[in-house]
Design a protein around this motif. Structure first.
Motif: not given
Length: 67
Positions: A9-22, A2-7
């Motif tokens: 991140r540095y080591a130790g950083e995170a992203i969240m997908i929805g409320n329960d996927i990290r 449906n789409g994409n997103l490019v981010l």
């Protein structure tokens, strides 16, 4: 897809997908290899792309996770 997103991140950083996927960047090696930690509910299937493709070719896509 449906789409994409490019981010970035540095080591130790995170992203969240929805409320329960990290997805956390654990390490970025000099070789360019990036190590990730994925935290998700047990019902979310997580495979490396090449493993998923092999499972689909072999007809074992619903087999238990092996890495």
């Amino acid at each position: 897809m449906n789409g994409n997103l490019v981010l970035s991140r540095y080591a130790g950083e995170a992203i969240m997908i929805g409320n329960d996927i990290r997805v956390e960047v654990i390490e970025i090696r000099h070789s360019g290899v990036v190590r990730l930690r994925i935290t998700a509910p047990p019902d979310v299937r997580i495979d490396r792309e090449e493993v998923r493709e092999r499972k689909e070719r072999e007809g074992t896509a619903d087999a238990p996770q092996q890495g």
